[in-house]
Design a protein around this motif. Structure first.
Motif, PDB file in Angstrom:
ATOM      1  N   PHE A  22      10.595   2.926   6.002  1.00 28.56           N
ATOM      2  CA  PHE A  22      11.742   1.785   5.968  1.00 28.56           C
ATOM      3  C   PHE A  22      12.465   2.238   4.816  1.00 28.56           C
ATOM      4  O   PHE A  22      13.833   2.191   4.595  1.00 28.56           O
ATOM      5  N   VAL A  23      11.738   2.270   3.415  1.00 25.83           N
ATOM      6  CA  VAL A  23      12.392   2.739   2.272  1.00 25.83           C
ATOM      7  C   VAL A  23      13.444   4.003   2.449  1.00 25.83           C
ATOM      8  O   VAL A  23      14.306   4.281   1.958  1.00 25.83           O
ATOM      9  N   ALA A  59      14.581   5.112   5.047  1.00 27.89           N
ATOM     10  CA  ALA A  59      15.936   4.815   5.897  1.00 27.89           C
ATOM     11  C   ALA A  59      16.950   4.070   5.031  1.00 27.89           C
ATOM     12  O   ALA A  59      17.965   4.202   5.029  1.00 27.89           O
ATOM     13  N   LEU A  60      16.428   3.188   4.123  1.00 30.28           N
ATOM     14  CA  LEU A  60      17.318   2.608   3.133  1.00 30.28           C
ATOM     15  C   LEU A  60      17.970   3.396   2.170  1.00 30.28           C
ATOM     16  O   LEU A  60      19.319   3.526   2.017  1.00 30.28           O
ATOM     17  N   LEU A  61      17.188   4.453   1.801  1.00 29.92           N
ATOM     18  CA  LEU A  61      17.796   5.421   0.780  1.00 29.92           C
ATOM     19  C   LEU A  61      18.794   6.347   1.619  1.00 29.92           C
ATOM     20  O   LEU A  61      19.808   6.780   1.017  1.00 29.92           O
ATOM     21  N   ASP A 117      21.814   4.537   2.721  1.00 31.61           N
ATOM     22  CA  ASP A 117      22.588   4.203   1.334  1.00 31.61           C
ATOM     23  C   ASP A 117      23.081   2.976   1.572  1.00 31.61           C
ATOM     24  O   ASP A 117      24.231   2.527   1.326  1.00 31.61           O
ATOM     25  N   VAL A 118      22.105   2.002   2.062  1.00 29.92           N
ATOM     26  CA  VAL A 118      22.445   0.670   2.177  1.00 29.92           C
ATOM     27  C   VAL A 118      22.680   0.144   1.057  1.00 29.92           C
ATOM     28  O   VAL A 118      22.052   0.119  -0.054  1.00 29.92           O
ATOM     29  N   LEU A 138      22.297   1.629  -2.407  1.00 32.36           N
ATOM     30  CA  LEU A 138      20.957   1.908  -3.199  1.00 32.36           C
ATOM     31  C   LEU A 138      20.481   3.272  -3.224  1.00 32.36           C
ATOM     32  O   LEU A 138      20.081   3.970  -4.370  1.00 32.36           O
ATOM     33  N   GLY A 139      20.718   4.094  -2.283  1.00 38.79           N
ATOM     34  CA  GLY A 139      20.465   5.450  -2.362  1.00 38.79           C
ATOM     35  C   GLY A 139      21.065   6.442  -3.626  1.00 38.79           C
ATOM     36  O   GLY A 139      20.647   7.088  -4.325  1.00 38.79           O
ATOM     37  N   LEU A 180       9.851   0.533  -5.493  1.00 43.58           N
ATOM     38  CA  LEU A 180      10.266  -0.110  -4.320  1.00 43.58           C
ATOM     39  C   LEU A 180       9.273   0.266  -3.396  1.00 43.58           C
ATOM     40  O   LEU A 180       9.060  -0.668  -2.351  1.00 43.58           O
ATOM     41  N   VAL A 233       7.332  -3.007  -1.236  1.00 40.80           N
ATOM     42  CA  VAL A 233       7.505  -2.901   0.130  1.00 40.80           C
ATOM     43  C   VAL A 233       6.281  -2.671   0.931  1.00 40.80           C
ATOM     44  O   VAL A 233       6.101  -3.094   1.936  1.00 40.80           O
TER      45      VAL A 233
END
Length: 107
Positions: A22-23, A25-27, A30-31, A34-35, A51, A55
């Motif tokens: 999940f983290v 994918a977030l990075l 670039d949600v 954040l990335g 993070l 999480v």
């Protein structure tokens, strides 16, 4: 090691694995930038680690909770009905009450 402890550790590791994905994918996606923020920060590795751990704790707890709640029930065991005392044969009965009418009211 007891089976229940192995069961919980296995599901906690599954939750942490999902958190890493999940983290990541977030990075990667670039949600909310954040990335980019973590990539350009001098302490980006520490921020990513914090993070993932935070999480991971959340996902591991949720995974363990789901796993425990989805365990099959033992149908041979007596069902929990909220108490240990056997129910009595007498049910509660309503007692008749006298209603005051217009003539019988106390003044």
């Amino acid at each position: 090691m007891p089976r229940l402890v192995r069961f919980l550790i296995r599901h906690a590791l599954i939750g942490f694995g999902l958190a890493v994905l999940f983290v990541g994918a977030l990075l990667l996606l670039d949600v909310a930038r954040l990335g980019t923020l973590i990539g350009q920060s001098p302490f980006g590795g520490l921020a990513a680690l914090v993070l993932v751990v935070c999480v991971g704790i959340t996902f591991a707890s949720a995974q363990m909770g789901f796993a425990v709640m989805l365990l099959p029930r033992d149908h041979d065991a007596p069902q929990d009905r909220g108490g240990t005392r056997a129910p009595s044969g007498s049910a509660l009965r309503l007692a008749p009450a006298r209603a005051a009418t217009g003539r019988n009211r106390a003044r």
